[in-house]
Design an enzyme around this catalytic site. Structure first.
Site, PDB file in Angstrom:
ATOM      1  N   TYR A 239      43.850  33.982  42.547  1.00 41.39           N
ATOM      2  CA  TYR A 239      44.603  35.458  43.080  1.00 41.39           C
ATOM      3  C   TYR A 239      45.994  34.833  43.401  1.00 41.39           C
ATOM      4  CZ  TYR A 239      40.216  38.053  43.410  1.00 41.39           C
ATOM      5  OH  TYR A 239      39.120  38.711  42.972  1.00 41.39           O
TER       6      TYR A 239
ATOM      7  N   ARG B 179      39.005  52.398  41.426  1.00 37.52           N
ATOM      8  CA  ARG B 179      39.366  51.255  41.043  1.00 37.52           C
ATOM      9  C   ARG B 179      40.707  51.300  39.703  1.00 37.52           C
ATOM     10  NH1 ARG B 179      36.153  45.782  39.331  1.00 37.52           N
ATOM     11  NH2 ARG B 179      38.194  44.290  38.811  1.00 37.52           N
TER      12      ARG B 179
ATOM     13  N   CYS C 250      33.084  35.686  50.131  1.00 38.15           N
ATOM     14  CA  CYS C 250      33.518  35.568  48.795  1.00 38.15           C
ATOM     15  C   CYS C 250      32.915  34.611  48.041  1.00 38.15           C
ATOM     16  CB  CYS C 250      35.009  35.479  49.206  1.00 38.15           C
ATOM     17  SG  CYS C 250      36.081  35.692  47.543  1.00 38.15           S
TER      18      CYS C 250
END
Length: 424
Positions: free
Chosen positions: A244, A90, A164
């Protein structure tokens, strides 16, 4: 009822355990198996899970194993929450795209593609083993990038649903601002995973009064602050975008910010070390407050609700999930995976059926179409490999879109992921 969690050694897991314990009337788990190759972390979290169950008088059995096949055997549902390459991968995903002036993020842009390439083959292997051991089990995918991973699972014929926590987080936030119970707030939540907009905030259900204008008028500043977008943007859009969307609406600003502070991966890695130290305390028998900063808020409640509904329990009938489009958004292929409200208790146990959605304005539909095209190419690259497929996926991404950037990002992606991509 038996549930298995692949990636049970994650520092997220106590959040999930807490939900199973609190919501046992909704999802009566008799056996919970935590599966992870990281033995030390697995045993640490398994012990904490047993203490959390005991504190809340949950009679369910918690076991741990590194043997995937044994762990999923006889499971009614399998939750996937794995991270191929761990926090080290990551960190790389969030770092090398910045060298090209592109956002470094683990689920979108070049970093999101890298994660998809590493993850899809691993998840498909796990799913095949689940199918052999428990052919009727549902697979609930929380592994990012959820949209691409869920599409891979569905295309391979698995009984899978993507999950999600963005929608449930916004639902809880809006309910608090409007002084309503969360169950009284229905979102017109439309788009793709991590690319969604709230077109309406309805009282009571899909046909209820739309409270979105009132929400923006009275609490627009608070909502905009959470999204880290100017209030004016929300007023001009007339909807609430997912947080996002900041990577799209403020890309260059985000890139500048990321170049001046520690990466989220570094922050999470430090937090995980602290969490693991807390988990090792034999007196700890509840999820620590620090876990709320780790991410995944309300994940456990969303997971319990979805599993309960899929398995015929007491879960909510309509939930936000990732599933096949099947005509819901008419401008997308039927086999695109979208994130919308769906009726989960489908006839015959066939899985979620999306509810009809409001017409998506071209301002949003254009971006959804663009990212869906990228996801097509990303999945092809994940399944078949090859430098040219990686390049085309990057070139297609709306945050990249220039051949010189795509070339440079392709070189960096492959260099940083050779250990996870045999074809590279």
């Amino acid at each position: 009822m038996k549930l298995a969690v692949v990636g049970g050694g994650s520092t997220y897991t106590p959040e999930l355990i807490d939900g199973f314990a609190r919501l046992r009337d909704t999802l009566p788990v008799e056996e919970l198996v935590l599966i992870d190759p990281a033995t030390e972390r697995l045993e640490l979290i398994g012990a904490l899970a047993r203490r959390i169950f005991a504190r809340q008088d949950h009679a369910g059995l918690v076991t741990t194993t590194t043997d995937l096949d044994a762990g999923v055997a006889g499971a009614d549902a399998v939750l996937l929450q794995l991270r191929v390459g761990g926090q080290a991968a990551r960190l790389r995903d969030e770092t090398w795209p910045l060298e090209c002036g592109c956002v470094g993020q683990e689920t979108t842009g070049a970093g999101g593609l890298a994660k998809a390439l590493r993850t899809v083959p691993v998840v498909l292997d796990i799913a095949e083993r689940v199918r052999r051991a428990s052919p009727d089990a549902w697979i609930i995918d929380f592994t990012n990038p959820v949209g691409i991973v869920t599409r891979a699972l569905l295309r391979a014929g698995h009984r899978a649903v993507g999950l999600c926590n963005v929608a449930i987080g916004l639902q809880r936030k809006f309910a608090a601002l409007l002084d309503l119970a969360p169950s009284d707030v229905h979102l017109d939540h439309v788009g793709l995973n991590h690319l969604t907009w709230e077109l309406g905030v309805r009282r009571g259900g899909p046909d209820g009064e739309d409270l979105l204008p009132r929400l923006l008028a009275a609490h627009g500043e608070a909502v905009a602050s959470d999204l880290r977008l100017p209030r004016e943007v929300l007023d001009r859009l007339g909807v609430v975008p997912s947080y996002y969307l900041r990577y799209f609406y403020s890309h260059d600003e985000v890139v500048r910010e990321l170049g001046t502070k520690p990466s989220r991966a570094a922050e999470v890695a430090a937090m995980e070390r602290e969490l693991l130290a807390l988990y090792a305390d034999p007196a700890l028998d509840e999820k620590p407050a620090l876990l709320a900063k780790r991410g995944g808020a309300f994940y456990s409640e969303a997971a319990v609700d979805l599993a309960a509904a899929l398995l015929g329990g007491g879960g909510t009938e309509v939930q936000v999930v990732n599933t096949y489009n099947n005509g819901t958004l008419p401008f997308l292929p039927d086999d695109a995976v979208i994130e919308v409200q769906a009726r989960v208790r489908a006839a015959g146990g066939s899985g979620p059926v999306p509810l009809p959605v409001p017409r998506l304005d071209p301002l949003f539909a254009g971006l959804v179409s663009h990212v869906t095209a990228y996801e097509d190419l990303a999945l092809d690259a994940a399944l078949r490999g090859g430098r040219e497929r990686v390049f085309k996926a990057l070139l297609a991404h709306p945050l990249i879109g220039q051949y010189d950037l795509a070339e440079g990002l392709t070189d960096r992606l492959l260099a940083h992921n050779k250990e996870h991509l045999p074809w590279a």
